[in-house]
Design a protein around this motif. Structure first.
Motif, short mmCIF file in Angstrom:
data_model
loop_
_atom_site.label_atom_id
_atom_site.label_comp_id
_atom_site.label_asym_id
_atom_site.label_seq_id
_atom_site.Cartn_x
_atom_site.Cartn_y
_atom_site.Cartn_z
N ASN A 1 25.44 78.26 -44.38
CA ASN A 1 25.93 77.71 -43.11
C ASN A 1 27.29 77.06 -43.28
O ASN A 1 28.19 77.26 -42.45
CB ASN A 1 24.93 76.70 -42.53
CG ASN A 1 23.72 77.37 -41.94
OD1 ASN A 1 23.73 78.55 -41.59
ND2 ASN A 1 22.64 76.62 -41.83
N ARG A 2 27.46 76.30 -44.34
CA ARG A 2 28.74 75.64 -44.58
C ARG A 2 29.83 76.67 -44.86
O ARG A 2 30.96 76.52 -44.39
CB ARG A 2 28.62 74.67 -45.75
CG ARG A 2 27.82 73.46 -45.38
CD ARG A 2 27.60 72.53 -46.52
NE ARG A 2 26.68 71.49 -46.08
CZ ARG A 2 26.50 70.36 -46.70
NH1 ARG A 2 27.16 70.09 -47.79
NH2 ARG A 2 25.65 69.48 -46.25
N LEU A 3 29.51 77.70 -45.62
CA LEU A 3 30.51 78.72 -45.92
C LEU A 3 30.89 79.51 -44.67
O LEU A 3 32.06 79.85 -44.47
CB LEU A 3 30.00 79.65 -47.02
CG LEU A 3 29.89 79.02 -48.40
CD1 LEU A 3 29.25 80.00 -49.38
CD2 LEU A 3 31.25 78.57 -48.91
N ARG A 4 29.92 79.80 -43.82
CA ARG A 4 30.23 80.50 -42.57
C ARG A 4 31.10 79.63 -41.66
O ARG A 4 32.02 80.13 -41.01
CB ARG A 4 28.94 80.91 -41.87
CG ARG A 4 28.25 82.08 -42.56
CD ARG A 4 27.01 82.54 -41.80
NE ARG A 4 26.35 83.58 -42.54
CZ ARG A 4 25.16 83.46 -43.14
NH1 ARG A 4 24.48 82.32 -43.04
NH2 ARG A 4 24.64 84.45 -43.82
N ARG A 5 30.79 78.36 -41.61
CA ARG A 5 31.60 77.43 -40.82
C ARG A 5 33.03 77.40 -41.37
O ARG A 5 34.00 77.45 -40.61
CB ARG A 5 30.99 76.03 -40.85
CG ARG A 5 31.65 75.05 -39.91
CD ARG A 5 30.96 73.69 -39.87
NE ARG A 5 29.52 73.81 -39.76
CZ ARG A 5 28.65 73.26 -40.61
NH1 ARG A 5 29.08 72.56 -41.64
NH2 ARG A 5 27.36 73.40 -40.44
N ALA A 6 33.16 77.32 -42.68
CA ALA A 6 34.49 77.31 -43.30
C ALA A 6 35.23 78.61 -43.02
O ALA A 6 36.44 78.61 -42.78
CB ALA A 6 34.36 77.08 -44.82
N GLN A 7 34.51 79.72 -43.04
CA GLN A 7 35.12 81.02 -42.75
C GLN A 7 35.69 81.02 -41.33
O GLN A 7 36.81 81.47 -41.10
CB GLN A 7 34.08 82.12 -42.93
CG GLN A 7 34.63 83.52 -42.73
CD GLN A 7 33.54 84.57 -42.95
OE1 GLN A 7 32.35 84.33 -42.70
NE2 GLN A 7 33.93 85.72 -43.44
N GLY A 8 34.93 80.51 -40.38
CA GLY A 8 35.40 80.43 -39.00
C GLY A 8 36.59 79.49 -38.86
O GLY A 8 37.56 79.79 -38.15
N GLN A 9 36.53 78.36 -39.55
CA GLN A 9 37.64 77.41 -39.52
C GLN A 9 38.89 78.02 -40.13
O GLN A 9 40.00 77.83 -39.61
CB GLN A 9 37.28 76.12 -40.25
CG GLN A 9 36.25 75.29 -39.53
CD GLN A 9 35.79 74.12 -40.39
OE1 GLN A 9 35.59 74.25 -41.60
NE2 GLN A 9 35.60 72.98 -39.74
N LEU A 10 38.73 78.76 -41.22
CA LEU A 10 39.88 79.39 -41.86
C LEU A 10 40.51 80.43 -40.95
O LEU A 10 41.73 80.52 -40.84
CB LEU A 10 39.48 80.02 -43.19
CG LEU A 10 40.62 80.63 -44.02
CD1 LEU A 10 41.72 79.61 -44.28
CD2 LEU A 10 40.08 81.19 -45.31
N ALA A 11 39.69 81.20 -40.25
CA ALA A 11 40.22 82.16 -39.28
C ALA A 11 41.01 81.43 -38.20
O ALA A 11 42.07 81.90 -37.76
CB ALA A 11 39.08 82.97 -38.66
N GLY A 12 40.51 80.26 -37.80
CA GLY A 12 41.22 79.45 -36.82
C GLY A 12 42.56 78.96 -37.35
O GLY A 12 43.56 78.95 -36.62
N VAL A 13 42.60 78.56 -38.60
CA VAL A 13 43.86 78.10 -39.21
C VAL A 13 44.87 79.24 -39.24
O VAL A 13 46.04 79.06 -38.90
CB VAL A 13 43.62 77.54 -40.63
CG1 VAL A 13 44.93 77.31 -41.36
CG2 VAL A 13 42.80 76.26 -40.57
N ILE A 14 44.41 80.43 -39.62
CA ILE A 14 45.31 81.59 -39.66
C ILE A 14 45.87 81.86 -38.27
O ILE A 14 47.08 82.08 -38.10
CB ILE A 14 44.57 82.82 -40.23
CG1 ILE A 14 44.27 82.60 -41.72
CG2 ILE A 14 45.39 84.09 -40.02
CD1 ILE A 14 43.31 83.61 -42.31
#
Length: 92
Positions: free
Chosen positions: A13-26
């Protein structure tokens, strides 16, 4: 390293959340968003990744300290306290 199922779920769950956040940063960078906003979101990604790593280390600590069966049946040596410390500090 085997981690209990509850910990695996929390880590995923934390990794998926981070993945979504990273896509947002990009997307923010591509859109030319304000530096402060980008850095704030990047810090959130970093914290999410750190927490996932800490959860893995914490839940696997006991297993790492004892000998475990390898996938091919070979015994692996238990990790020393120094090795565990190095692993933990790699996240710092």
């Amino acid at each position: 390293m085997q981690v209990d199922e509850e910990a695996v779920g929390a880590v995923l769950n934390r990794l998926r959340r981070a993945q979504g956040q990273l896509a947002g940063v990009i997307a923010m960078i591509e859109a030319g968003r304000d530096c402060k906003d980008v850095v704030t979101q990047l810090a959130a990604v970093s914290r999410a990744l750190d927490r996932a790593g800490f959860k893995i280390v914490a839940s696997g600590m006991r297993q790492c300290m004892t000998a475990a069966e390898g996938e091919e049946g070979a015994r692996t040596a238990p990790m020393t306290e120094e090795e565990l410390e190095k692993l933990f500090l790699a996240l710092a």
